[in-house]
Design a protein around this motif. Structure first.
Motif, PDB file in Angstrom:
ATOM      1  N   GLY A   1       0.822  -1.217   0.000  1.00  0.00           N
ATOM      2  CA  GLY A   1       0.000   0.000   0.000  1.00  0.00           C
ATOM      3  C   GLY A   1       0.852   1.263   0.000  1.00  0.00           C
ATOM      4  N   ASP A   2       1.952   1.227   0.801  1.00  0.00           N
ATOM      5  CA  ASP A   2       2.854   2.397   0.853  1.00  0.00           C
ATOM      6  C   ASP A   2       3.519   2.609  -0.502  1.00  0.00           C
ATOM      7  N   LEU A   3       3.926   1.501  -1.124  1.00  0.00           N
ATOM      8  CA  LEU A   3       4.593   1.585  -2.430  1.00  0.00           C
ATOM      9  C   LEU A   3       3.643   2.172  -3.469  1.00  0.00           C
ATOM     10  N   LEU A   4       2.406   1.674  -3.471  1.00  0.00           N
ATOM     11  CA  LEU A   4       1.435   2.145  -4.459  1.00  0.00           C
ATOM     12  C   LEU A   4       1.099   3.609  -4.212  1.00  0.00           C
ATOM     13  N   GLU A   5       0.997   3.985  -2.947  1.00  0.00           N
ATOM     14  CA  GLU A   5       0.664   5.367  -2.613  1.00  0.00           C
ATOM     15  C   GLU A   5       1.781   6.323  -3.055  1.00  0.00           C
ATOM     16  N   ALA A   6       3.024   5.917  -2.802  1.00  0.00           N
ATOM     17  CA  ALA A   6       4.161   6.754  -3.210  1.00  0.00           C
ATOM     18  C   ALA A   6       4.191   6.898  -4.730  1.00  0.00           C
ATOM     19  N   ASN A   7       3.907   5.817  -5.426  1.00  0.00           N
ATOM     20  CA  ASN A   7       3.911   5.899  -6.890  1.00  0.00           C
ATOM     21  C   ASN A   7       2.696   6.649  -7.424  1.00  0.00           C
ATOM     22  N   GLY A   8       1.592   6.581  -6.692  1.00  0.00           N
ATOM     23  CA  GLY A   8       0.439   7.395  -7.067  1.00  0.00           C
ATOM     24  C   GLY A   8       0.798   8.875  -7.061  1.00  0.00           C
ATOM     25  N   GLY A   9       1.643   9.264  -6.101  1.00  0.00           N
ATOM     26  CA  GLY A   9       2.080  10.649  -6.002  1.00  0.00           C
ATOM     27  C   GLY A   9       2.934  11.085  -7.186  1.00  0.00           C
ATOM     28  N   ILE A  10       3.484  10.128  -7.902  1.00  0.00           N
ATOM     29  CA  ILE A  10       4.281  10.429  -9.101  1.00  0.00           C
ATOM     30  C   ILE A  10       3.423  10.313 -10.361  1.00  0.00           C
ATOM     31  N   PHE A  11       2.690   9.209 -10.490  1.00  0.00           N
ATOM     32  CA  PHE A  11       2.031   8.908 -11.766  1.00  0.00           C
ATOM     33  C   PHE A  11       0.704   9.630 -11.960  1.00  0.00           C
ATOM     34  N   LYS A  12       0.063  10.053 -10.883  1.00  0.00           N
ATOM     35  CA  LYS A  12      -1.164  10.849 -11.030  1.00  0.00           C
ATOM     36  C   LYS A  12      -0.843  12.213 -11.648  1.00  0.00           C
ATOM     37  N   PRO A  13       0.068  12.996 -11.048  1.00  0.00           N
ATOM     38  CA  PRO A  13       0.374  14.288 -11.689  1.00  0.00           C
ATOM     39  C   PRO A  13       0.987  14.142 -13.084  1.00  0.00           C
TER      40      PRO A  13
END
Ligand code: NAX
Length: 327
Positions: free
Chosen positions: A99-111
């Protein structure tokens, strides 16, 4: 001559970036007649290192390299871009939960998805390399509603190339004689490298390898190759990953070979029972600049189980990013 094609590389100062940029600038990706303008996106602390790489690119005097821009601003990096290689990602560190990994990557790939949606060229094609690549592609795509689904891909080509070489070695055949390999599912340990339809110099590979070798040697060797490289080299695959990215975009834009196909993570249209919308590895051909799923392949029980297991993992990742509000 033709006007330069803008190519954006994220994570440009990383180790894949270092192996990738020189080959793009040399013409290996888009061919010897297409000039390129490179746009390097990095996080602020890595801008200086990206500038160093740009200095070396300058020092190559590549005839096809029309210019280099370096920025930490996603909007400007993707503005007008036709090829976006999303390499920079947040790696999994010791003790990190999924979950932490996906959340951190969400912070990159969403923007980044939003920036692509806002400003990329109409013909934009995106390849996600940064892991978890398939799910990062799903995150970015969700935030780019104006970009057609068939422009989004995730990299399975390194797995595909690894599989080609393992079969060639086993059969003592030249790697160029191996065709119709497929790697299904997720770019992860659950991936399914599938030789069911593969050929060696036109004859079925399946007639020359037994199930025991496939299950206990071939599949695990391909699926765990990334870990074996880390163990041997002390660093993760970089030049081979860059090479696979070059192969992927080259074949996407310029076409696959007649009678052969490649593996790419694409947005499922429901083919082969893989739920629509997941970004999964499929056998694909390309002509006219778009990937098409190779249809009509027979899937035996063993293959079905392997595909379903990897796709279940993708569906789990999709559920996890949904519950985190990332899609
Ligand atoms: P590095 O850690 O060497 O480089 C990553 C770079 O990305 C760093 O310079 C970092 O500053 C940058 N970065 C981080 N966040 C960024 C952001 N928001 N915008 C722009 N840049 C950002 O990693 P490297 O070895 O180059 O690998 C890159 C990614 O490829 C990793 O996620 C890795 O797991 C993945 N891989 C994927 C493969 C595939 O087959 N799909 C195979 C190779 C590789 O493991």
């Amino acid at each position: 001559g033709p006007s330069p094609v803008k190519v954006t590389v994220t994570g440009a100062a990383g180790q894949i970036g270092y192996a990738l940029l020189f080959r793009i600038a040399s013409g290996a990706m888009l061919g010897p007649d297409t000039p390129v303008r490179l746009s390097l996106l990095e996080i602020t602390p890595a801008l200086k290192a990206a500038e160093g790489t740009a200095m070396e690119l300058d020092d190559c005097a590549f005839p096809l390299l029309a210019g280099i821009d370096i920025t930490d601003d996603a909007r400007s990096a993707f503005d007008g871009t036709s090829v976006a290689l999303l390499v920079g990602a947040r790696p999994r560190t010791a003790g990190m939960e999924r979950g932490d990994l996906l959340e951190a990557n969400g912070g990159i790939f969403k923007p980044q998805g939003e920036a692509i949606n806002a400003g990329a060229a109409d013909d934009v094609r995106i390849l996600v390399v940064g892991n978890p690549a398939n799910t990062n592609a799903l995150i970015a795509r969700t935030h780019a509603p104006d970009v057609p689904a068939d422009r989004w891909t995730a990299m399975m080509r390194l797995d595909h190339n690894r599989a080609l070489t393992q079969v060639a070695r086993r059969l003592d055949a030249p790697v160029a004689d191996i065709t119709r390999m497929t790697v299904w599912g997720n770019h992860s340990a659950t991936q399914y490298p599938d030789v069911s339809n593969a050929r060696v110099a036109g004859t079925p590979v399946r007639d020359r390898v037994d199930q025991e070798w496939l299950e206990s040697t071939f599949i695990p060797t391909v699926a765990k190759r990334g870990a074996a490289i880390i163990d041997a080299r002390g660093a993760s695959s970089a030049a081979s990953a860059a090479n696979a990215a070059i192969d992927h975009v080259h074949d996407w834009v310029l076409g696959t070979r007649d009678g052969d196909w490649v593996s790419a993570g694409i947005v499922s249209d429901g083919s082969y029972g893989i739920p629509e919308g997941l970004v999964a590895g499929f056998p694909v051909t390309s002509s006219g600049g778009s990937f098409q799923v190779v249809q009509g392949l027979e899937i035996d029980d063993f293959s079905r189980r392997r595909i379903d297991a990897s796709v279940a993992e993708l569906a789990d990742e999709q559920a996890a990013i949904r519950s985190l509000g990332l899609i």
